[in-house]
Scaffold this active site. Structure first.
Site, mmCIF file in Angstrom:
data_model
loop_
_atom_site.group_PDB
_atom_site.id
_atom_site.type_symbol
_atom_site.label_atom_id
_atom_site.label_comp_id
_atom_site.label_asym_id
_atom_site.label_seq_id
_atom_site.Cartn_x
_atom_site.Cartn_y
_atom_site.Cartn_z
ATOM 1 N N HIS A 105 1.661 11.078 -45.233
ATOM 2 C CA HIS A 105 2.286 9.972 -45.969
ATOM 3 C C HIS A 105 2.330 10.378 -47.433
ATOM 4 O O HIS A 105 1.735 11.375 -47.842
ATOM 5 C CB HIS A 105 1.524 8.651 -45.790
ATOM 6 C CG HIS A 105 0.097 8.712 -46.231
ATOM 7 N ND1 HIS A 105 -0.281 8.778 -47.568
ATOM 8 C CD2 HIS A 105 -1.066 8.728 -45.530
ATOM 9 C CE1 HIS A 105 -1.600 8.811 -47.651
ATOM 10 N NE2 HIS A 105 -2.102 8.795 -46.427
ATOM 11 N N ASP A 127 -14.488 10.329 -29.646
ATOM 12 C CA ASP A 127 -15.576 11.287 -29.818
ATOM 13 C C ASP A 127 -16.844 10.585 -30.306
ATOM 14 O O ASP A 127 -16.839 9.958 -31.373
ATOM 15 C CB ASP A 127 -15.154 12.369 -30.817
ATOM 16 C CG ASP A 127 -16.060 13.566 -30.779
ATOM 17 O OD1 ASP A 127 -17.181 13.456 -31.309
ATOM 18 O OD2 ASP A 127 -15.666 14.613 -30.236
ATOM 19 N N SER A 175 -6.574 11.264 -43.786
ATOM 20 C CA SER A 175 -5.116 11.306 -43.679
ATOM 21 C C SER A 175 -4.633 12.752 -43.723
ATOM 22 O O SER A 175 -4.980 13.501 -44.638
ATOM 23 C CB SER A 175 -4.470 10.526 -44.831
ATOM 24 O OG SER A 175 -4.726 9.156 -44.716
#
Length: 436
Positions: A256, A383, A398
């Protein structure tokens, strides 16, 4: 014999009319919902890799002609488009396509071969290989011009309130020049305004995608300094994750764009730099409160990892240093295009402070036509180790590459605030489009 309409029969007639109307509306709603479901099941852009057999399995009763738009000479009148039909495709079945070279095609789909569904762009791209990185990065970007992040009033020497920028400048504007003098930093802006002697000034401003000029006259504050009553910013810093490095040493990261924290607008980039960063702390995410990776960054030349050349809604892109490209571990993987992704197990690659590791996730939804391009993939962290340390997806992750079936399919972009174990990802093909 006359037929009398009693109040009861009139009420029954109205009741039946309402029922029929509701039934008709229900049928229309169901049909519209089915149509939208089928429309959204096929992406508006389908990418296929040159020289590779590509299976397309959208399970939609739609078909159409796949053709290339060829440009032909049209006498002295210029050029015109003619449709060069290539083949007929029926998405009610599994279709295998193969294109031998980079090209672009159009596909006009119709439901049951009759009802128009959508026009699809089919793009044949190079079958590139990318190295998933998953390494933490320190980010420094310098804005193009100086960003206005707020406008307000101040008190002058005479005790009056002044707001010189009101109705003239706007939050989100980039001040590029003042009186034909280029503005690159806050310091330059403050200095030229303070030495204006209160004279009217011409501001060259980038407002969204348009360059405009506005005039304004600074006023003196209580200290006798000339001001415009604006709050500005000329840079941004942060921590994220590198997604990939290609064979030419170019990188993609974040998935992004870098937005200004106050205006939420995509920052206009003049230049940017990646730095080595060390993760020194982890704030665990919880319901309603996103977690965070805290990084320590030394902004010196020895720690430079690369240059940022583009800040886009689909990620940041640039060129790595040779050292970064060589030292990043991992193998180059093929691309996994959106139609190849499956609901089910996958992995993400990221660092929590030591080595870069893979962690198990589950892809729970694939949105072929999400209006928010950064949310094409919905995933859930499964996980145990990652859940124990971070609670799920946290800020700073991110850009973490998403890998499924030995292919790089996307990058993590956002956390679902009300459920930090879940989040969103962008398709890798969408990042590559922005990198070109």
């Amino acid at each position: 014999m006359e037929h009398l309409i009693t109040p009861d029969s009139k009420a029954l007639f109205i009741y039946r009319k309402i029922l029929y109307s509701l039934l008709a509306l229900g049928i229309v709603a169901v049909m519209a919902s089915l149509y939208y479901t089928m429309w959204s099941s096929v992406p508006s852009t389908i990418m296929v890799k040159a020289g590779v057999d590509q299976k397309l399995d959208f399970k939609v009763p739609a078909s159409g002609a796949l053709y290339r738009e060829a440009v032909e000479a049209s006498g002295n009148s210029g050029q015109s488009l003619s449709k060069e039909q290539s083949l007929y495709i029926d998405f009610d079945k599994v279709v295998t396509v193969r294109a031998n070279q980079v090209d672009q095609y159009k596909l006009q789909l119709k439901l049951f071969g009759v009802i128009p569904l959508k026009d699809v762009d089919v793009e044949v791209i190079q079958d590139v290989r990318l190295k998933p990185a998953g390494i933490p990065i320190g980010i420094y970007v310098k804005t193009k011009g100086v960003l206005v992040v707020g406008i307000g009033e101040f008190e002058g020497e005479n005790g009056k309130k002044y707001n010189p920028a009101k109705y003239i400048l706007q939050t989100g504007d980039y001040i590029l020049e003042i009186n034909d003098q280029e503005i690159n930093t806050k310091k330059e802006l403050i200095n030229i305004i303070n030495h204006s002697d209160g004279q009217e000034m011409v501001f060259q401003v980038q407002r969204k995608d348009t360059i405009i000029e506005v005039k304004a006259k600074p006023e003196q504050n209580r200290n006798g300094e000339y001001k415009m009553g604006i709050w500005v910013r000329d840079n941004a810093q942060g921590v994220g994750t590198m997604t990939y490095i290609n064979e030419n040493g170019s990188f993609g990261a974040l998935g992004h764009g870098i937005n200004d924290i106050d205006t939420s607008t995509l920052m206009s980039l003049a230049k940017g730099t990646l730095y080595h960063t060390e993760i020194i702390g982890i704030t665990r995410g919880s319901v309603g409160t996103p977690g965070e990776l805290t990084g320590f960054i030394e902004y010196d030349d020895e720690n430079i990892m690369g240059d940022i050349t583009a800040n886009t809604t689909r990620g940041i892109f640039g060129v790595c240093t040779q050292e970064t490209a060589i030292s990043t571990n991992g193998e180059y993987l093929p691309l996994g295009l959106k139609q190849e992704i499956e609901v089910g197990p996958a992995q993400i690659l990221c660092s929590l402070g030591e080595e870069t590791k893979t962690y198990d996730v589950n892809i729970i939804e694939i949105n072929m036509e999400n209006s928010n391009i950064n949310r094409g993939i919905v995933l859930e962290i499964t996980d145990p180790e990652l859940l124990s340390v971070t609670g799920g997806i946290v800020q700073g992750m991110s850009g973490s590459p998403i890998i499924q079936n030995g292919k790089l399919v996307g990058a993590v972009t956002h956390v679902l605030v009300q459920d930090p174990a879940k989040g969103y990802g962008i398709f890798i093909e969408n990042m590559l489009e922005a990198a070109e």
